[in-house]
Design a protein around this motif. Structure first.
Motif, PDB file in Angstrom:
ATOM      1  N   PHE A  77     -17.482 -37.621  90.703  1.00  0.00           N
ATOM      2  CA  PHE A  77     -17.974 -36.791  89.599  1.00  0.00           C
ATOM      3  C   PHE A  77     -17.883 -35.301  89.949  1.00  0.00           C
ATOM      4  N   GLU A  78     -18.218 -34.955  91.182  1.00  0.00           N
ATOM      5  CA  GLU A  78     -18.162 -33.547  91.573  1.00  0.00           C
ATOM      6  C   GLU A  78     -16.724 -33.057  91.686  1.00  0.00           C
ATOM      7  N   ALA A  79     -15.833 -33.949  92.088  1.00  0.00           N
ATOM      8  CA  ALA A  79     -14.425 -33.540  92.217  1.00  0.00           C
ATOM      9  C   ALA A  79     -13.780 -33.338  90.847  1.00  0.00           C
ATOM     10  N   VAL A  80     -14.118 -34.193  89.885  1.00  0.00           N
ATOM     11  CA  VAL A  80     -13.458 -34.079  88.579  1.00  0.00           C
ATOM     12  C   VAL A  80     -14.185 -33.123  87.633  1.00  0.00           C
ATOM     13  N   LEU A  81     -15.430 -32.789  87.941  1.00  0.00           N
ATOM     14  CA  LEU A  81     -16.171 -31.780  87.164  1.00  0.00           C
ATOM     15  C   LEU A  81     -16.830 -30.808  88.140  1.00  0.00           C
ATOM     16  N   PRO A  82     -16.048 -29.849  88.666  1.00  0.00           N
ATOM     17  CA  PRO A  82     -16.596 -28.965  89.710  1.00  0.00           C
ATOM     18  C   PRO A  82     -17.774 -28.116  89.219  1.00  0.00           C
ATOM     19  N   VAL A  83     -17.858 -27.849  87.924  1.00  0.00           N
ATOM     20  CA  VAL A  83     -18.975 -27.049  87.404  1.00  0.00           C
ATOM     21  C   VAL A  83     -19.947 -27.995  86.705  1.00  0.00           C
ATOM     22  N   GLU A 118     -19.445 -28.958  82.602  1.00  0.00           N
ATOM     23  CA  GLU A 118     -18.703 -28.389  81.483  1.00  0.00           C
ATOM     24  C   GLU A 118     -17.310 -27.959  81.907  1.00  0.00           C
ATOM     25  N   THR A 119     -16.424 -27.891  80.916  1.00  0.00           N
ATOM     26  CA  THR A 119     -15.061 -27.411  81.139  1.00  0.00           C
ATOM     27  C   THR A 119     -14.769 -26.347  80.079  1.00  0.00           C
ATOM     28  N   GLY A 120     -13.738 -25.568  80.348  1.00  0.00           N
ATOM     29  CA  GLY A 120     -13.318 -24.549  79.381  1.00  0.00           C
ATOM     30  C   GLY A 120     -14.455 -23.604  79.046  1.00  0.00           C
ATOM     31  N   GLN A 158     -19.527 -32.135  79.227  1.00  0.00           N
ATOM     32  CA  GLN A 158     -18.896 -33.389  79.649  1.00  0.00           C
ATOM     33  C   GLN A 158     -19.943 -34.167  80.441  1.00  0.00           C
ATOM     34  N   LYS A 172      -7.248 -23.956  82.306  1.00  0.00           N
ATOM     35  CA  LYS A 172      -8.683 -23.625  82.378  1.00  0.00           C
ATOM     36  C   LYS A 172      -9.339 -24.258  83.603  1.00  0.00           C
ATOM     37  N   GLN A 192     -11.771 -23.340  87.650  1.00  0.00           N
ATOM     38  CA  GLN A 192     -13.002 -23.934  88.195  1.00  0.00           C
ATOM     39  C   GLN A 192     -12.796 -24.466  89.611  1.00  0.00           C
ATOM     40  N   LYS A 198     -19.110 -39.335  78.125  1.00  0.00           N
ATOM     41  CA  LYS A 198     -19.373 -38.725  76.822  1.00  0.00           C
ATOM     42  C   LYS A 198     -18.761 -37.331  76.899  1.00  0.00           C
ATOM     43  N   LEU A 199     -17.556 -37.209  76.348  1.00  0.00           N
ATOM     44  CA  LEU A 199     -16.746 -36.016  76.571  1.00  0.00           C
ATOM     45  C   LEU A 199     -16.755 -35.098  75.352  1.00  0.00           C
ATOM     46  N   GLY A 200     -17.131 -33.856  75.578  1.00  0.00           N
ATOM     47  CA  GLY A 200     -17.082 -32.874  74.501  1.00  0.00           C
ATOM     48  C   GLY A 200     -15.647 -32.475  74.189  1.00  0.00           C
ATOM     49  N   GLN A 259      -9.442 -31.499  78.025  1.00  0.00           N
ATOM     50  CA  GLN A 259      -9.940 -30.687  79.142  1.00  0.00           C
ATOM     51  C   GLN A 259     -10.492 -31.566  80.258  1.00  0.00           C
ATOM     52  N   SER A 301      -9.061 -31.955  84.110  1.00  0.00           N
ATOM     53  CA  SER A 301      -9.879 -31.810  85.319  1.00  0.00           C
ATOM     54  C   SER A 301      -9.642 -32.959  86.292  1.00  0.00           C
ATOM     55  N   VAL A 302      -9.485 -34.153  85.745  1.00  0.00           N
ATOM     56  CA  VAL A 302      -9.206 -35.308  86.603  1.00  0.00           C
ATOM     57  C   VAL A 302      -7.830 -35.134  87.253  1.00  0.00           C
ATOM     58  N   ALA A 341      -8.074 -32.802  90.263  1.00  0.00           N
ATOM     59  CA  ALA A 341      -8.665 -33.397  91.467  1.00  0.00           C
ATOM     60  C   ALA A 341      -7.618 -34.248  92.184  1.00  0.00           C
ATOM     61  N   LEU A 387     -10.056 -36.248  97.147  1.00  0.00           N
ATOM     62  CA  LEU A 387     -10.275 -35.526  95.887  1.00  0.00           C
ATOM     63  C   LEU A 387     -11.132 -34.281  96.052  1.00  0.00           C
TER      64      LEU A 387
END
Lengths: 327, 327
Positions: free
Chosen positions: A136-142, A259-261, A266, B20, B24, B273-275, B279, B283-284, B287, B314
């Motif tokens: 989770f941290e690798a695919v969503l760094p923020v 979050e992304t962008g 997310q 984007k 990150q 649950k992706l906004g 994006q 991100s995936v 990684a 990753l």
């Protein structure tokens, strides 16, 4: 079919779970159970399974592919881990988080010297939950990651209480604080202390004449296990413990709110709802026993964690079949 | 810090998502964007980023560590994948499930011959969902696995509609059948056909004068994408599509309902649950771009799927830090 020859080391809840799980994995067979208790006490009915004392391990070097270490993390595994890694490939569920780096080094040295492979700290936490935290941290760094456990019985914590002088038996429930969970699910990204996320509830049977105040104090002050939590200690009778607290459910979830962008939220979540916790941990150990066996056959030696083992090694299916069926 | 030099191939939703996401990830830098469109049309404001035509790829062999392939699976990737694997390490999100084995073989050959590493079919499905399907089946061999998607926009399916002659634009929603989800969550282990689990809803803008009946038929009969589903096709104006269907949310879950021992139920669940779906996929991909870069540096070449890549690759953190912080 050539089957993976598995040994169980330690025949408590986890060891019995491994025994049952082997019956669900046709590519494995149970060849030996190591225990400190005399063979007659274990009530093993399968005549093909050798019941051995831990000191006999060396004699079985050529007859066991992987030893699944089912002892406790507090005192068993630090001794048995390196000892068994000298004779066999091993898998264990070492779960004293703070001591994992040291245990890893010891297991890595023992296994590497012997040319074996040892997967440590396998199960669901440490284990599948750790895997998801990393992913989770690798695919969503923020973002922020939260782990909640329970409501359920923690074997590691119950075990830790049972080792206290004057304790006859004990069951520990980990209970998430519902308000905290709700805030995370709403995407609030709250800062939560260890104490704000869970409470620990301990049902304890004291030996006759034992100092209950001292026992309660020892539990509440135990570092890593209880000191950082609001811990409730309730002394009950042995009968009540057996009647009301014999099931071993557990569960929990890992959630990352990121979050992304430009502010797109997310949410990632991994959760378990376990009817029987040690049986589930046992099943995870066996999948990694398969991986350890295969990776060692390919020439790998030393210690590994759940972070180091590609998922393809867990399945009895071939990589080509996995790509076709599961990808 | 030595940064991983990333190129983006294809500058649609996914490519812009990768752009984007690179912001990150401090250990990465964007060095080039490959597109079939003229540089001026892309509106890239970063002067350090080269905007190139795909035919110029070979000139950049020494300046790019990983190319993230962001083209569509239907027609772009089958050509661009092997082409770019000859020049660079690559990551892509090839998602035509039925053609993955063949694509894997082609990418494996191209990458292996060039000494590059190519991670294929990375994203969330195929990708993180595949990973969980494999994991869940390995740790709970007795049970049933279910994947539900939505409600959300599927880029792959929208893209497939857009390629149909006479279609100006389209957005496809995948919607899980709520009754089916409920039965799975209750542990009923129902047998569900593809059609019973989801419906597909397509909002389509037709070119002026296009044969709408023929377009609807082509959509509904498209193999792999729509033929096995109840598919609704709704023609709307370009304005309405922009106004009502511009967000790109998605989500879904993988659930395994299994048992261990004598009927103890065990439930595993992974959900998103992706906004913003592209994006998140971007991100995936990034990684896994990190993983591909590192594994290739260690000498690995050929094609890999999400099943073959250990999670430790990753994360930008070292294995020792991961063991200490996340295990």
């Amino acid at each position: 079919m050539e089957r993976i020859r598995v040994a169980i080391v330690g025949y408590g809840n986890l060891g019995r779970g491994v025994e049952k799980a082997i019956r669900q994995n046709p590519d494995m067979e149970l060849v030996a159970i190591f225990s400190r208790r005399p063979a007659g006490d274990l009530n093993i009915r399968d005549e093909d399974v050798a019941v051995l004392n831990i000191v006999d391990a060396e004699d079985y070097v050529d007859r066991i592919d992987v030893a699944v270490l089912c002892g406790g993390s507090a005192t068993d595994l630090p001794v048995q881990g390196p000892q068994f890694a000298r004779f066999f490939n091993t898998v264990d569920s070492f779960d004293t988080h703070a001591r994992i780096p040291q245990y890893y080094e010891e297991m890595d040295r023992a296994a590497r010297e012997a040319g074996h492979l040892s997967a440590i700290s396998i199960g669901w936490d440490p284990g599948l939950f750790s895997m998801n935290r990393l992913l989770f941290e690798a695919v969503l760094p923020v973002g922020s990651t939260y782990t909640f456990w329970g409501k359920g019985v923690s074997q590691g914590h119950s075990d830790a209480i049972r080792r206290i002088d004057g304790v006859k038996d004990a069951v520990q429930y980990t209970i998430p604080v519902s308000g905290a969970m709700e805030r995370v699910r709403q995407g609030e990204n709250p800062q939560l202390s260890t104490r704000e996320k869970h409470v620990r509830q301990c049902f304890v049977v004291a030996e006759e004449g034992a100092d209950r105040e001292r026992i309660a104090k020892e539990i509440k002050e135990m570092p890593a296990y209880f000191a950082d939590y609001d811990t409730e200690v309730i002394f009950i009778s042995e009968e009540e413990l057996k009647r009301e607290h014999s099931a071993m459910p557990h569960g929990g979830f890992v959630i990352r709110s990121g979050e992304t962008g430009e502010g797109n939220s997310q949410l990632l979540e991994f959760s378990l709802k376990l009817g029987n916790n040690p049986q589930f941990t046992a099943s995870v150990l066996l999948a990694y026993a398969r991986a350890v066996y295969r990776m060692n056959k390919e020439g790998q030696a030393g210690a590994r964690t759940i972070f180091d083992i590609p998922l393809s090694y867990l399945s009895p299916e071939s990589p080509a079949v996995l790509r076709e069926k599961l990808l």
